[in-house]
Design a protein around this motif. Structure first.
Motif, short mmCIF file in Angstrom:
data_model
loop_
_atom_site.label_atom_id
_atom_site.label_comp_id
_atom_site.label_asym_id
_atom_site.label_seq_id
_atom_site.Cartn_x
_atom_site.Cartn_y
_atom_site.Cartn_z
N THR A 41 -55.91 13.09 63.13
CA THR A 41 -56.04 14.48 63.24
C THR A 41 -57.27 15.22 62.61
N GLY A 42 -57.25 14.85 61.67
CA GLY A 42 -58.23 15.40 60.61
C GLY A 42 -59.52 14.76 60.58
N MET A 43 -59.31 13.39 60.06
CA MET A 43 -60.71 12.93 59.58
C MET A 43 -61.34 12.16 60.62
N PHE A 44 -60.78 11.39 61.60
CA PHE A 44 -61.42 11.00 62.83
C PHE A 44 -62.12 12.13 63.81
N THR A 45 -61.28 13.36 63.94
CA THR A 45 -61.63 14.21 64.62
C THR A 45 -62.75 14.97 64.23
N GLN A 46 -62.65 15.09 62.83
CA GLN A 46 -64.09 15.94 62.54
C GLN A 46 -65.32 14.87 62.35
N LEU A 47 -64.95 13.73 62.16
CA LEU A 47 -66.09 12.38 61.92
C LEU A 47 -66.87 12.51 63.52
N SER A 48 -65.90 12.40 64.57
CA SER A 48 -66.38 12.46 65.75
C SER A 48 -67.25 13.88 66.24
N GLU A 49 -66.58 14.89 65.80
CA GLU A 49 -67.58 16.03 66.01
C GLU A 49 -68.69 16.05 65.46
N MET A 50 -68.88 15.75 64.01
CA MET A 50 -70.09 15.50 63.37
C MET A 50 -71.05 14.50 64.03
N MET A 51 -70.48 13.35 64.48
CA MET A 51 -71.17 12.42 65.02
C MET A 51 -72.14 13.10 66.24
N SER A 52 -71.19 13.80 67.08
CA SER A 52 -71.67 14.15 68.33
C SER A 52 -72.61 15.39 68.16
N GLU A 53 -72.64 16.18 67.03
CA GLU A 53 -73.45 17.15 66.78
C GLU A 53 -74.88 16.64 66.35
N ALA A 54 -74.76 15.61 65.46
CA ALA A 54 -75.96 14.90 64.77
C ALA A 54 -76.70 14.18 65.90
N SER A 55 -75.99 13.62 67.13
CA SER A 55 -76.57 12.94 68.09
C SER A 55 -77.18 13.78 69.35
N ASP A 56 -76.72 15.28 69.24
CA ASP A 56 -77.06 15.96 70.36
C ASP A 56 -76.14 15.58 71.72
N GLY A 57 -74.93 15.46 71.34
CA GLY A 57 -74.05 14.95 72.46
C GLY A 57 -73.99 13.74 72.99
N LEU A 58 -74.98 12.85 72.15
CA LEU A 58 -75.06 11.18 72.83
C LEU A 58 -73.79 10.49 72.74
N ILE A 59 -73.32 10.81 71.31
CA ILE A 59 -72.07 9.94 70.93
C ILE A 59 -70.85 10.71 71.27
N GLU A 60 -70.08 9.93 72.01
CA GLU A 60 -68.55 10.42 72.36
C GLU A 60 -67.80 9.34 71.75
N THR A 61 -66.61 9.74 71.31
CA THR A 61 -65.58 8.75 70.84
C THR A 61 -63.98 8.65 71.53
N GLU A 62 -63.51 7.40 71.73
CA GLU A 62 -62.21 7.50 71.94
C GLU A 62 -61.29 6.69 70.92
N LEU A 63 -60.03 7.47 70.36
CA LEU A 63 -59.32 6.72 69.37
C LEU A 63 -58.33 6.03 70.09
N LYS A 64 -58.16 4.71 69.73
CA LYS A 64 -57.25 3.73 70.24
C LYS A 64 -56.57 3.35 69.09
N ASN A 65 -55.05 3.14 69.36
CA ASN A 65 -54.00 2.78 68.53
C ASN A 65 -53.60 1.43 68.88
N GLY A 66 -53.34 0.55 68.00
CA GLY A 66 -52.48 -0.79 68.19
C GLY A 66 -53.40 -1.90 68.52
N LEU A 67 -54.76 -1.71 68.54
CA LEU A 67 -55.58 -2.77 68.69
C LEU A 67 -55.56 -4.09 67.96
N ALA A 68 -55.07 -4.01 66.73
CA ALA A 68 -54.91 -5.09 65.75
C ALA A 68 -54.03 -4.67 64.51
#
Length: 339
Positions: A41-68
């Motif tokens: 809720t904090g780290m990955f959410t903020q990281l995703s926002e920071m990556m999106s801003e730095a890439s001018d919206g080109l990078i989006e993310t999807e959080l998945k639980n239980g992959l391994a």
């Protein structure tokens, strides 16, 4: 068409050509922690926002639980099943030696300061160990001071002798041996049921996990050592293949504006806030209790901590790193980051 509109059209075409191969691609972030955990809720959410801003919206993310399971997160990235993941280094005994340095008890500073120092020392002295070979390290962080949370009353170090305690690995295992704990190793998501079933009497975790893993229900006693018994080291990693296929200008912006010390500092601050929130919740709970170690026990533990420190420094020396110099740098950088 005017010269100005021709210029705009040419510029737009150049931008599309440079980034079109990666337009609005969604990166998969693997997590093994509960949905409400601050990492999500904090780290990955903020990281995703920071990556999106730095890439001018080109990078989006999807959080998945239980992959391994937690120890297999790096394999997910190497196999192409995820793009970003978080590692807890203590889950892979023997592989991560350099990361144990930040876990040593006795440092002064909160999780934010420790996370910044963790990154700076890694870049200056520990990266050459190549412990994350095959993936790109984009942040290093550590949770706040680890304490002992138990379903039995603990009022002194003597009460810890023989206590069946879930330890996460890394330095927490070394400290547990010094304290006389009977170590039980299970992944963090299994902590609640391990305590609830009576398979363990206690768990070593930072204060914030009292909310994340509902310790207020199954470990109503906290034995607190000022500065903590240990800290826990994490890295956030990215598939090198994923990073390499990004447009060069996006790579540069991520490295200069998001990854590294910036992301590490943000993540440490999230840990700190979770500790504050959990302490307030614990103090507000009528059936929970926090006991601070006496000055005598603090002095006794300082002697134990020195033995653990010497052990880790020796491990670094054996790995080819000047352990004492790395330790001194970590202590100094943590103090600087706290200012």
């Amino acid at each position: 068409m005017t010269k100005f509109t021709k210029f705009l059209a040419t510029s737009a075409l150049a931008l599309c050509t440079a980034t079109g191969a990666f337009a609005a691609e969604t990166l998969t972030i693997s997590t093994w922690l509960p949905p409400s955990h601050p990492v999500n809720t904090g780290m990955f959410t903020q990281l995703s926002e920071m990556m999106s801003e730095a890439s001018d919206g080109l990078i989006e993310t999807e959080l998945k639980n239980g992959l391994a399971p937690p120890p297999a997160q790096m394999d997910l990235l190497l196999d192409g099943a995820a793009d970003i993941a978080i590692l807890f280094h203590g889950y892979t005994p023997g592989r991560f030696v350099g990361t144990k340095l930040v876990e040593i008890p006795g440092y002064e500073g909160n999780a934010e300061a420790a996370s910044v120092a963790h990154w700076r020392v890694h870049e200056a002295m520990l990266a050459e160990l190549d412990e994350h070979r095959g993936v790109k390290v984009i942040a290093l962080t550590t949770h706040g001071p680890g304490q002992i949370h138990s379903n039995k009353e603990v009022a002194s170090l003597d009460d810890l002798q023989g206590l069946k305690t879930r330890l996460g690995g890394g330095v927490s295992a070394d400290v547990g041996a010094e304290l006389g704990l009977v170590g039980i190793q299970v992944p963090a998501p299994k902590v609640y049921e391990t305590l609830d079933s009576g398979a363990a009497d206690a768990v070593a975790m930072n204060m914030g996990e009292r909310i994340s893993f509902k310790l207020n229900e199954v470990a109503k006693n906290v034995y607190e050592m000022p500065g903590g018994f240990y800290r826990g080291s994490f890295s956030v990693i990215m598939s090198q293949e994923t990073f390499d296929r990004l447009p060069e200008e996006v790579q540069q912006k991520l490295d200069s504006e998001v990854f590294g010390e910036t992301a590490s500092r943000m993540m440490g601050a999230v840990w700190d806030q979770s500790d504050v929130d959990a302490r307030e919740a614990t103090e507000a709970a009528g059936d929970n209790k926090i006991v601070t170690a006496s000055e005598e026990d603090q002095a006794r533990f300082a002697d134990m901590a020195a033995k653990v420190r010497d052990k880790v420094i020796a491990e670094l020396d054996e790995a080819g790193i000047d352990g004492q110099a790395a330790y001194e740098m970590m202590r100094e950088e943590m103090a600087n980051a706290s200012q």
